[in-house]
Design an enzyme around this catalytic site. Structure first.
Site, PDB file in Angstrom:
ATOM      1  N   TYR A  56     101.229  59.689-101.798  1.00  0.00           N
ATOM      2  CA  TYR A  56     101.641  60.221-102.313  1.00  0.00           C
ATOM      3  C   TYR A  56     101.601  60.158-104.339  1.00  0.00           C
ATOM      4  O   TYR A  56     102.099  61.083-104.582  1.00  0.00           O
ATOM      5  CB  TYR A  56     103.075  60.762-101.528  1.00  0.00           C
ATOM      6  CG  TYR A  56     104.764  61.649-101.747  1.00  0.00           C
ATOM      7  CD1 TYR A  56     104.073  63.090-101.378  1.00  0.00           C
ATOM      8  CD2 TYR A  56     105.365  61.752-102.702  1.00  0.00           C
ATOM      9  CE1 TYR A  56     104.409  64.047-101.457  1.00  0.00           C
ATOM     10  CE2 TYR A  56     106.002  63.289-103.063  1.00  0.00           C
ATOM     11  CZ  TYR A  56     105.740  63.906-102.835  1.00  0.00           C
ATOM     12  OH  TYR A  56     107.036  64.799-102.634  1.00  0.00           O
ATOM     13  N   LYS A  63     108.889  63.046-108.426  1.00  0.00           N
ATOM     14  CA  LYS A  63     110.590  63.694-107.246  1.00  0.00           C
ATOM     15  C   LYS A  63     111.623  62.740-107.523  1.00  0.00           C
ATOM     16  O   LYS A  63     112.577  62.928-107.647  1.00  0.00           O
ATOM     17  CB  LYS A  63     110.061  63.626-105.677  1.00  0.00           C
ATOM     18  CG  LYS A  63     108.772  64.529-105.353  1.00  0.00           C
ATOM     19  CD  LYS A  63     109.354  65.897-105.251  1.00  0.00           C
ATOM     20  CE  LYS A  63     108.819  67.326-104.975  1.00  0.00           C
ATOM     21  NZ  LYS A  63     109.533  68.004-105.390  1.00  0.00           N
TER      22      LYS A  63
END
Ligand code: NAP
Length: 253
Positions: free
Chosen positions: A153, A160
């Site tokens: 990720y 994020k």
């Protein structure tokens, strides 16, 4: 529940998009919606999906193009007169940054991921706030990789984190105007963007095995929580990240 309310939804790419599930939940409760799309490539998709919707607007909006962002909000103001909610469901990082080591992230990939996936929230909130004349609600989509390391990720997790922090700062700034800002932290769902993350299938199998509910989340469930957050039922909730992940985030060993 959302009769007489107008919303703007960013991030419908196709019928699997989380943004589309959010749109359906809001439409069922009577909202009038403006959909934005990024680039001509997606125009046809979004127009087809929304063809039968009464009074829906479809406008181009690539968040890296400020003139397009300004024009999109001008169109919404002209056609709707006001805005009650905004759903931010967009993110992007170059594919090569979503595998291997975070250590190797290029400057370009880092800046791109931050601009499209994090900066776009304050950018769109700033444009939306003057249209939210009776107060409003802004909801964004985040993921657990913001707070814990999730293999592959990488830079998207860092973006994020910035997005979730932006939610809190925006909630403070906009609270005075009765505009609430929240994030939904969704479990993995097999969408176009998700397929950009290497080994998505492994992640889905792991969650089906380990989460308290022993399954993966459905986009429809993320849509329903988003509906709650944009509705008056959530009138005292702001600055929060709400998990819609079948409970996976509470599990330690
Ligand atoms: P999706 O259907 O691919 O939606 C992502 C959207 O972002 C697409 O419409 C995409 O357009 C748009 N976008 C990318 N760059 C843009 C730009 N410069 N300007 C405007 N729009 C741009 O995937 P999704 O899974 O529904 O993702 C929606 C949100 O949920 C994202 O923030 C994602 O990180 C988040 N989320 C997803 C999951 C998951 O597992 N799927 C889990 C938690 C959170 P293009 O297709 O043209 O790039």
């Amino acid at each position: 529940m959302l009769e007489n309310k107008t919303g703007m939804i960013f991030g419908v790419a196709n019928q699997r998009s989380i943004a589309w599930a959010c749109a359906q939940a809001c439409l069922e409760k009577g909202a009038k919606l403006a959909f934005t799309y990024q680039g001509e490539r997606l125009k046809e998709n979004v127009e087809k999906l929304t063809a039968n919707l009464d009074g829906a607007l479809v406008v181009p909006c690539d968040v890296t193009n400020q003139a397009e962002v300004d024009a999109a909000f001008q169109t919404v103001e002209k056609e709707f007169g006001k805005l009650d909610f905004l759903i931010h469901s967009i993110a992007f990082a170059p594919k090569e940054a979503l595998e291997g080591e975070f250590l190797m992230t290029s400057r370009e990939a880092f800046v791109t991921a931050m601009e499209i996936s994090a900066f776009s929230l304050p950018q769109l909130a700033r444009a939306a706030a003057p249209l939210m004349k009776d107060g409003g609600s802004i909801v964004t989509m985040t993921y657990y990789g913001a707070e814990k390391v999730v293999q592959n990720y990488n830079v998207m997790g860092v973006a994020k984190s910035a997005l979730e922090a932006s939610v809190r700062y925006l909630a403070e700034d906009l609270g005075k105007q009765n505009i609430r800002v929240n994030a939904v932290s969704a479990g993995p769902i097999n969408t176009l963007s998700a397929r950009g993350v290497k080994n998505m299938g492994v992640m889905l199998r792991h969650i089906a095995e380990k989460s308290p509910l022993r399954r993966n989340v459905e986009a429809r469930e993320v849509g329903n929580t988003t509906l709650f957050l944009v509705s008056d039922l959530a009138s005292a909730i702001t600055g929060e990240t709400i998990y819609v992940d079948c409970g996976f985030n509470i599990i330690g060993i």
